[in-house]
Write an enzyme that holds these catalytic residues in place. Sequence first.
Site, PDB file in Angstrom:
ATOM      1  N   HIS A 149       0.845  -1.204   0.000  1.00  0.00           N
ATOM      2  CA  HIS A 149       0.000   0.000   0.000  1.00  0.00           C
ATOM      3  C   HIS A 149       0.881   1.256   0.000  1.00  0.00           C
ATOM      4  O   HIS A 149       0.661   2.180  -0.793  1.00  0.00           O
ATOM      5  CB  HIS A 149      -0.910  -0.039   1.232  1.00  0.00           C
ATOM      6  CG  HIS A 149      -1.596   1.262   1.555  1.00  0.00           C
ATOM      7  ND1 HIS A 149      -2.922   1.492   1.270  1.00  0.00           N
ATOM      8  CD2 HIS A 149      -1.145   2.387   2.140  1.00  0.00           C
ATOM      9  CE1 HIS A 149      -3.244   2.714   1.655  1.00  0.00           C
ATOM     10  NE2 HIS A 149      -2.186   3.275   2.200  1.00  0.00           N
ATOM     11  N   GLU A 150       1.892   1.266   0.833  1.00  0.00           N
ATOM     12  CA  GLU A 150       2.765   2.447   0.917  1.00  0.00           C
ATOM     13  C   GLU A 150       3.583   2.625  -0.367  1.00  0.00           C
ATOM     14  O   GLU A 150       3.792   3.746  -0.820  1.00  0.00           O
ATOM     15  CB  GLU A 150       3.699   2.344   2.124  1.00  0.00           C
ATOM     16  CG  GLU A 150       2.997   2.342   3.478  1.00  0.00           C
ATOM     17  CD  GLU A 150       2.097   3.554   3.684  1.00  0.00           C
ATOM     18  OE1 GLU A 150       2.327   4.590   3.052  1.00  0.00           O
ATOM     19  OE2 GLU A 150       1.140   3.454   4.477  1.00  0.00           O
ATOM     20  N   HIS A 153       1.633   4.398  -2.852  1.00  0.00           N
ATOM     21  CA  HIS A 153       1.651   5.855  -2.655  1.00  0.00           C
ATOM     22  C   HIS A 153       2.875   6.458  -3.352  1.00  0.00           C
ATOM     23  O   HIS A 153       2.788   7.513  -3.977  1.00  0.00           O
ATOM     24  CB  HIS A 153       1.727   6.200  -1.168  1.00  0.00           C
ATOM     25  CG  HIS A 153       0.390   6.209  -0.477  1.00  0.00           C
ATOM     26  ND1 HIS A 153      -0.694   6.893  -0.971  1.00  0.00           N
ATOM     27  CD2 HIS A 153      -0.026   5.646   0.676  1.00  0.00           C
ATOM     28  CE1 HIS A 153      -1.721   6.739  -0.154  1.00  0.00           C
ATOM     29  NE2 HIS A 153      -1.343   5.973   0.855  1.00  0.00           N
ATOM     30  N   GLU A 226      -6.122   7.239  -0.947  1.00  0.00           N
ATOM     31  CA  GLU A 226      -5.941   6.078  -0.073  1.00  0.00           C
ATOM     32  C   GLU A 226      -6.579   4.846  -0.705  1.00  0.00           C
ATOM     33  O   GLU A 226      -5.995   3.763  -0.716  1.00  0.00           O
ATOM     34  CB  GLU A 226      -6.589   6.330   1.295  1.00  0.00           C
ATOM     35  CG  GLU A 226      -5.856   7.333   2.150  1.00  0.00           C
ATOM     36  CD  GLU A 226      -4.425   6.929   2.444  1.00  0.00           C
ATOM     37  OE1 GLU A 226      -4.152   5.730   2.590  1.00  0.00           O
ATOM     38  OE2 GLU A 226      -3.572   7.825   2.501  1.00  0.00           O
TER      39      GLU A 226
END
Lengths: 316, 194
Positions: A149-150, A153, A226
Amino acid sequence: MARTRYAPDRGLTVRMTATMFLLGLVFVAFVALIIGILVAVHASAAAIVFFALIFGGGTAFVSLFYSDKIALAAAGAQEVSPQEEPELHGMVDRLCALADMDKPRVAIAPADMPNAFATGRNSKHSVLVVTEGLRRRLEPDELEGVLAHELSHVAHKDVQVMTYASLLAIVAGLLVRFAFYSQLFGGGRRNSDQNTALILFAIMAVSAVVYAISFLLIRLLSRYRELAADRSGAQLTGQPSKLISALTKVSNGMAQIPTQDLRAAEPLNAFYFAPAMKLNGPASLSTIFSTHPSLEKRIEQLEKIQRELGQAGPPQ
Amino acid sequence: MGFLDTLFGRTKPVQPKLDDLFALPSAAITLEAATGFTPTGSGSVCFRAVEGKTFSDIQAEVRELLNMDAGKPGGALPVEVTKDSYGYTWLVSSHLSDEMDALVTDLHAVNSALVDNGFGPQLLCTLVAFRDEQERRLALVYLYKRGTFYPFAPTSGQRRDNALELQVKGAVQEDLKIEQDLTKWFPVWGAPGL
């Protein structure tokens, strides 16, 4: 042509476009109004607008340029080498090879709060931070989901996008403050200055409205990004259920932590994997002020990805 | 990633590049001539399994396909499936050391089965093992997403012999597309079949 199970979410793209369009619209309207006000009357308040632009732009540029260092210092995180943390680095290595992206630096923050964030202006300068609390609470598979997930980003350049999006709010916020102070200290001189007072008041009012609107739009954009990172992360590992269980664990863990720690961590919220502080108040209100989508929404999307990945035949 | 993808926070899953794998047999010959390293006959494909039955069905199919000629004269040993501590699955195919072509064909079968079923983005790397007379271990690792190779030479513990890796790079760079960015040469400690 290769067929794919990894479909992008058109609805999310459309909503994000609409948000960014509105943000742009507010920006244009804001600039037009300020110029209009200055032209309509003699431009004696131009200096204030000029300074707000310089300061606002400068702040945004500095925070973008030093975002990795600022965030590392704020979280008290230490960069770790592959020799110190072979497991963590191995995980990031593999994910980066799967996604074909540059490997960010890896750091560990001593905080007990289970969380992770990624920051830095581009993939060469980004740093991925996980807290000790996160590593202790999550299974390796779940941790991998959070890292994916990071990394998404980083791949989506979210720090850059959000900085540009916030630029307007920063300038508008500064204008309110500057106009207020110059009215406070510059008032009661000569009659010809009454005009100036009026202009300053107009600028203040416009800026305050713009600040409020752009603040809400930025929060909305942040929530969409997100969701986008959740989606890309889950597709990268192919394990949406691991991300669901990580999210559930982290969110429950959040609620149990004393408020003081949480408040101290609040400025970093926008970069975090899950928000550290729950806003009080009615559910609908806290939703529009929040930087992160609700847990239910995130899980709902991940379950949809789970179904897409499990389809018997890949979609055409 | 394009500008629009950045703006919308979309990631297109990266499709693997498969064709460069077939350069391995000739590279193995060059490598032996230059450094004395010979293939052990074993190679593996590493991928990130997707949760759910669809993927495990495909995985079982691939395994059956590769095991079809196992045990026959000239055939390979049965395929080994292992899961490493990072959660990645390794399919290890073992042949005789002079059957490099057959090994590469096996590896390619795994790749194309995954790609045909739409799971191409899950492929991580493929690894072909070599040994020399002093029993030093060496692997040529193929990165699917970049279509490049790099050498990996683990010594004892979690250490790698960088000098040997660079020597191998020099030896095979005419035959293989070598990964030029050294930061992408990530270690695969304890890889099965190495």
